[in-house]
Design a protein around this motif. Structure first.
Motif, short mmCIF file in Angstrom:
data_model
loop_
_atom_site.label_atom_id
_atom_site.label_comp_id
_atom_site.label_asym_id
_atom_site.label_seq_id
_atom_site.Cartn_x
_atom_site.Cartn_y
_atom_site.Cartn_z
N GLU A 297 -0.60 9.01 -0.34
CA GLU A 297 0.01 10.28 -0.73
C GLU A 297 -1.06 11.34 -0.91
O GLU A 297 -2.24 11.03 -1.05
CB GLU A 297 0.80 10.13 -2.04
CG GLU A 297 2.02 9.22 -1.91
CD GLU A 297 2.89 9.22 -3.16
OE1 GLU A 297 2.66 10.06 -4.06
OE2 GLU A 297 3.79 8.38 -3.23
N THR B 188 4.82 2.58 -5.84
CA THR B 188 5.33 2.33 -4.49
C THR B 188 4.54 1.22 -3.80
O THR B 188 5.11 0.36 -3.12
CB THR B 188 5.33 3.61 -3.64
OG1 THR B 188 6.19 4.56 -4.27
CG2 THR B 188 5.81 3.35 -2.22
N ALA B 189 3.23 1.20 -3.99
CA ALA B 189 2.41 0.12 -3.42
C ALA B 189 2.85 -1.22 -3.99
O ALA B 189 2.99 -2.21 -3.26
CB ALA B 189 0.94 0.37 -3.71
N TRP C 237 0.84 -1.19 0.00
CA TRP C 237 0.00 0.00 0.00
C TRP C 237 0.87 1.24 0.00
O TRP C 237 2.06 1.19 0.32
CB TRP C 237 -0.93 0.01 1.22
CG TRP C 237 -0.19 0.10 2.52
CD1 TRP C 237 0.33 -0.95 3.23
CD2 TRP C 237 0.14 1.28 3.24
NE1 TRP C 237 0.97 -0.47 4.36
CE2 TRP C 237 0.87 0.89 4.39
CE3 TRP C 237 -0.10 2.63 3.02
CZ2 TRP C 237 1.35 1.80 5.30
CZ3 TRP C 237 0.38 3.55 3.94
CH2 TRP C 237 1.08 3.14 5.06
N ASN C 238 0.25 2.35 -0.37
CA ASN C 238 0.92 3.66 -0.32
C ASN C 238 -0.14 4.74 -0.18
O ASN C 238 -1.22 4.64 -0.77
CB ASN C 238 1.76 3.89 -1.57
CG ASN C 238 2.66 5.10 -1.44
OD1 ASN C 238 3.03 5.50 -0.35
ND2 ASN C 238 3.01 5.68 -2.56
N ARG D 279 6.27 -2.26 -2.56
CA ARG D 279 6.14 -2.78 -1.20
C ARG D 279 5.61 -4.22 -1.20
O ARG D 279 6.05 -5.05 -0.39
CB ARG D 279 5.23 -1.88 -0.37
CG ARG D 279 5.88 -0.56 -0.03
CD ARG D 279 4.95 0.35 0.73
NE ARG D 279 5.66 1.57 1.13
CZ ARG D 279 5.06 2.61 1.68
NH1 ARG D 279 3.77 2.61 1.90
NH2 ARG D 279 5.77 3.67 2.01
#
Length: 96
Positions: free
Chosen positions: A62, A72-73, A59-60, A76
């Protein structure tokens, strides 16, 4: 917000189709983005979910909806699961 397919990026084939079941771990990951109102304004949440576990694995969060929000999610999720070689990663055909 709706999916924006009117972009110049390549669009990959839909390998998942409508089959949202999975009998094994790390075979199908799905991703999506939503927005959430907070006391400080709107934030955007990108998630990657393993269909077998029905659990978020990446998850991310912003304040702007950019490509970095989604990637980014995914990064990860890959870091957590060590990048399974035959995994299908399915997301809508939005601009991110």
């Amino acid at each position: 917000m709706t999916t924006n397919s009117l972009h110049k990026h390549s669009i990959e084939p839909n390998l998942l189709g409508w089959n949202f079941s999975e009998p094994a771990l790390n075979q199908k990951w799905i991703a999506d983005i939503t927005y959430i109102w907070t006391c400080e304004g709107w934030v955007y949440l990108a998630v990657v979910l393993d269909l077998f576990l029905r659990r978020i694995i990446g998850w991310n969060l912003e304040i702007r909806m950019t490509a970095n929000l989604a990637t980014t999610a995914l990064q990860r999720a890959i870091a957590l699961r060590q990048s399974p070689p035959d995994c299908v990663h399915h997301a809508d055909r939005g601009s991110q």
